[in-house]
Design an enzyme around this catalytic site. Structure first.
Site, PDB file in Angstrom:
ATOM      1  N   SER A  83       0.830  -1.272  -0.045  1.00  0.00           N
ATOM      2  CA  SER A  83      -0.219   0.094  -0.009  1.00  0.00           C
ATOM      3  C   SER A  83       0.909   1.324  -0.018  1.00  0.00           C
ATOM      4  O   SER A  83       0.554   2.351  -0.506  1.00  0.00           O
ATOM      5  CB  SER A  83      -0.812   0.019   1.372  1.00  0.00           C
ATOM      6  OG  SER A  83      -0.156  -0.018   2.249  1.00  0.00           O
ATOM      7  N   ASP A 102      10.747   1.176  -2.066  1.00  0.00           N
ATOM      8  CA  ASP A 102       9.606  -0.003  -1.454  1.00  0.00           C
ATOM      9  C   ASP A 102       9.457   0.286  -0.180  1.00  0.00           C
ATOM     10  O   ASP A 102       9.773   0.704   0.642  1.00  0.00           O
ATOM     11  CB  ASP A 102      10.474  -1.214  -1.839  1.00  0.00           C
ATOM     12  CG  ASP A 102       9.441  -2.460  -1.890  1.00  0.00           C
ATOM     13  OD1 ASP A 102       8.262  -2.195  -1.827  1.00  0.00           O
ATOM     14  OD2 ASP A 102       9.899  -3.806  -2.275  1.00  0.00           O
ATOM     15  N   ALA A 145       8.046  -1.465   3.635  1.00  0.00           N
ATOM     16  CA  ALA A 145       8.523  -2.601   4.582  1.00  0.00           C
ATOM     17  C   ALA A 145       7.631  -2.818   5.802  1.00  0.00           C
ATOM     18  O   ALA A 145       6.649  -2.041   6.070  1.00  0.00           O
ATOM     19  CB  ALA A 145       9.924  -1.998   5.060  1.00  0.00           C
ATOM     20  N   GLY A 200       3.092  -8.545   1.648  1.00  0.00           N
ATOM     21  CA  GLY A 200       2.227  -8.710   0.334  1.00  0.00           C
ATOM     22  C   GLY A 200       2.598  -9.594  -0.285  1.00  0.00           C
ATOM     23  O   GLY A 200       2.070  -9.776  -1.463  1.00  0.00           O
ATOM     24  N   GLU A 259      10.983  -8.342  -4.833  1.00  0.00           N
ATOM     25  CA  GLU A 259      11.567  -7.334  -4.292  1.00  0.00           C
ATOM     26  C   GLU A 259      13.054  -7.558  -3.840  1.00  0.00           C
ATOM     27  O   GLU A 259      13.718  -6.604  -4.214  1.00  0.00           O
ATOM     28  CB  GLU A 259      10.757  -7.176  -3.106  1.00  0.00           C
ATOM     29  CG  GLU A 259       9.310  -6.629  -3.303  1.00  0.00           C
ATOM     30  CD  GLU A 259       8.396  -6.632  -2.063  1.00  0.00           C
ATOM     31  OE1 GLU A 259       7.399  -5.932  -1.925  1.00  0.00           O
ATOM     32  OE2 GLU A 259       8.649  -7.152  -1.055  1.00  0.00           O
TER      33      GLU A 259
HETATM   34  C1  5RP Z   1       5.268  -6.828  -0.017  1.00  0.00           C
HETATM   35  C2  5RP Z   1       6.163  -6.052   1.054  1.00  0.00           C
HETATM   36  C3  5RP Z   1       5.540  -4.627   1.542  1.00  0.00           C
HETATM   37  O1  5RP Z   1       6.326  -3.490   1.049  1.00  0.00           O
HETATM   38  C4  5RP Z   1       5.309  -4.596   2.808  1.00  0.00           C
HETATM   39  O2  5RP Z   1       4.536  -5.687   3.129  1.00  0.00           O
HETATM   40  C5  5RP Z   1       4.722  -3.196   3.277  1.00  0.00           C
HETATM   41  O3  5RP Z   1       3.432  -3.170   2.834  1.00  0.00           O
HETATM   42  P1  5RP Z   1       2.489  -1.881   3.309  1.00  0.00           P
HETATM   43  O4  5RP Z   1       3.230  -0.757   2.703  1.00  0.00           O
HETATM   44  O5  5RP Z   1       1.270  -2.244   2.643  1.00  0.00           O
HETATM   45  O6  5RP Z   1       2.534  -1.829   4.566  1.00  0.00           O
HETATM   46  O7  5RP Z   1       7.158  -6.401   1.525  1.00  0.00           O
HETATM   47  O8  5RP Z   1       5.769  -7.923  -0.258  1.00  0.00           O
END
Ligand code: 5RP
Length: 229
Positions: free
Chosen positions: A30, A83, A85, A99, A105
């Site tokens: 997100s 990205d 985390a 995710g 990634e």
């Molecule tokens: C997907 C990831 C995402 O970057 C991680 O889960 C963070 O997601 P969000 O920004 O929705 O909290 O590693 O594989």
């Protein structure tokens, strides 16, 4: 400020790190999607970048918003990856993969000269491990691989529930066609030792500990955006 507003704020802050001509790794989740939307605005104003997305989901959104894309085969070396985390510690070690996109990634981050992580301040932790560690595994012999993960983690003094990620009554399948095991170890005192132990298990494709990959982290909180690294 609510969580969505913090994601938008940190996404806008990340734009300051993007320069025209860059080959850009584009994350998943997100917060990464908030960044994709902010980036699309700049692209429509004339910013020239080429993005390499880390998931089919991010590729679809980028395509819908008109962000020029390439594959890692076209561009095997990238300037910057941005990205999200799931956890970040003070040494910029990460847990990722909430995710389910951790394999692409990690490949994209490792192909990038720099990795900028964007998150809200709740993702900053003293010790990694409160968030269950995602481990991508081959579907062949998944039970044997799960037992091997249990044994290897027990050797490091780690225990806790180790579960196959499900979507309804079906296993979650990654973009690479693999499965995800979520390992709730609790605090992980030695992430490097756990990383090496997991990599030694043949059925493990990759895990969500990102060690030595992040160059900087932007964290959005009520007081604004904090930078680590
Ligand atoms: C997907 C990831 C995402 O970057 C991680 O889960 C963070 O997601 P969000 O920004 O929705 O909290 O590693 O594989």
């Amino acid at each position: 400020m609510d969580a969505a507003a913090m994601k938008d704020e940190v996404a806008r802050a990340a734009l300051a790190h993007v320069e025209s001509g860059m080959r850009l790794g584009i994350g998943t989740g997100s917060t990464a999607e908030a960044f994709i939307r902010a980036l699309a605005g700049r692209v429509s104003e004339g910013l020239r970048i080429v993005g390499v997305p880390t998931s089919e989901r991010s590729a679809k959104l980028c395509g819908e918003l008109g962000i020029p894309l390439a594959t890692l085969e076209d561009l095997p070396e990238l300037d910057l990856t941005i990205d999200g985390a799931d956890e970040v510690d003070a040494r910029l070690r990460l847990i990722k993969g909430g995710g389910g996109a951790l394999l692409r990634e990690k490949i994209v981050a490792a192909a990038s000269a720099r990795m900028l992580v964007i998150a809200d301040a709740s993702k900053k932790v003293e010790h990694l491990g409160a968030f269950p560690l995602p481990i991508e595994v081959n579907g062949f012999g998944v039970l044997a691989t799960t037992l091997a993960i249990e044994k290897a983690s027990a050797m490091l003094g780690l225990s806790g529930s180790i579960r196959l990620r499900m979507v309804g009554d079906k296993p979650f399948i990654t973009d690479g066609g693999h499965l995800i095991i979520d390992a709730s170890f609790g605090l992980i005192p030695d992430p490097e030792a756990l990383s090496a132990a997991l990599h030694a298990i043949p059925g493990v494709v990759e895990h969500g500990l990102f060690l030595g990959l992040a160059s900087s982290v932007l964290l959005a909180g009520p007081e604004g955006v904090e930078r680590l690294g």
